[in-house]
Design an enzyme around this catalytic site. Sequence first.
Site, mmCIF file in Angstrom:
data_model
loop_
_atom_site.group_PDB
_atom_site.id
_atom_site.type_symbol
_atom_site.label_atom_id
_atom_site.label_comp_id
_atom_site.label_asym_id
_atom_site.label_seq_id
_atom_site.Cartn_x
_atom_site.Cartn_y
_atom_site.Cartn_z
ATOM 1 C CB CYS A 118 -0.883 -0.024 1.244
ATOM 2 S SG CYS A 118 -1.775 1.507 1.578
ATOM 3 C CG HIS A 266 -4.678 -2.300 3.171
ATOM 4 N ND1 HIS A 266 -3.891 -2.781 4.197
ATOM 5 C CD2 HIS A 266 -4.176 -1.086 2.844
ATOM 6 C CE1 HIS A 266 -2.958 -1.880 4.472
ATOM 7 N NE2 HIS A 266 -3.096 -0.845 3.663
ATOM 8 C CD GLU A 267 -5.343 1.028 -0.053
ATOM 9 O OE1 GLU A 267 -5.408 2.123 0.572
ATOM 10 O OE2 GLU A 267 -4.271 0.415 -0.203
ATOM 11 C CG HIS A 270 -5.551 3.180 4.696
ATOM 12 N ND1 HIS A 270 -4.878 3.131 5.900
ATOM 13 C CD2 HIS A 270 -4.751 2.515 3.803
ATOM 14 C CE1 HIS A 270 -3.737 2.469 5.749
ATOM 15 N NE2 HIS A 270 -3.636 2.080 4.493
ATOM 16 C CG HIS A 276 0.020 0.705 7.081
ATOM 17 N ND1 HIS A 276 0.941 1.404 6.323
ATOM 18 C CD2 HIS A 276 -1.007 0.415 6.229
ATOM 19 C CE1 HIS A 276 0.481 1.527 5.090
ATOM 20 N NE2 HIS A 276 -0.695 0.936 5.010
#
Length: 310
Positions: A118, A266-267, A270, A276
């Site tokens: 990432c 994952h994104e 965010h 992280h």
Amino acid sequence: MASKIFHPIFFILLIFIPLAPIGHAKRSSPSDKNSSPFNFIKKLKGCQKGNSTKDIHELKAYLEKFGYFSYENNAHAMDDDFDDTLESAIKTYQKNYNIKPSGIVDDETISKTTTPRCGVPDIANSINYMQPRDNNHESSSSNIHTVSHYSFFPRSPKWPSSKTYLTYRFISNVPTYARAPVARAFQKWYSVTQFSFEQVPTNQNSDLVIGFYRRDHRDGFPFDGPGGVLAHSFAPTNGRFHYDAEERWSVGSVPGSYDLETLALHEIGHLLGLEHSRVNEAIMFPTFSAGQVKNLHPDDIQGIRALYNQ
């Protein structure tokens, strides 16, 4: 709080085969592996403080990109001297990725630094959010004691308490096969949070926007081509989530390709406010191998619930 409603989109069944990148970009294949923008690090094997080796300046740029340091004197950033500052940055990187902090560019460090990842930095505003801090979280359940390693962005930005219904849209360059995996990722976050998500048409305003981009796409974080940064997104309440269109994407585990749903999980983390984690099994761990499929981990779930006081 009102009951949550998830609005599913139409899912298309796909055979798990490699899918071509967006547009007319060259398809990657096993013979393309040496083109990774991170592979220069392999030539630095064994480098340590006191060395002056060609391409050390590129290692400095790599570590600076992901937040590990910033030279006040630009001349030091551009030279090939392995100095105290670089050694300290490498030790910090090694600690973050559970590697013995020798300060030497050893095999384990090379393996991790050359793994696609990432693009969100591991360290922001000189604060290393991947390491235990005063506000690190511990929990004890059924006589099992665990330490959580989730983290938040600087100043812990999050969506306001009144904003639990988030809309998202795909820009027009997102192909059909990529949309269902992203929708599934939203549904997984929906199942463990207070948030509901709904896809809206491309031409409608939305809280979150997903797109595929190449190289410099004017957000301040240019992509670097196949095998480097896979995707990036922004902290609340920015709402932007970008895939690198030059990567080889797939639905599910396909050798040599990256799973769209895994990166979306994952994104989206965010987008909701998570930074992280140093837990390798967590979805918020920064690196991803080709063919890898991951899901939400207890560390991710604990983190998002702690951020929103659930």
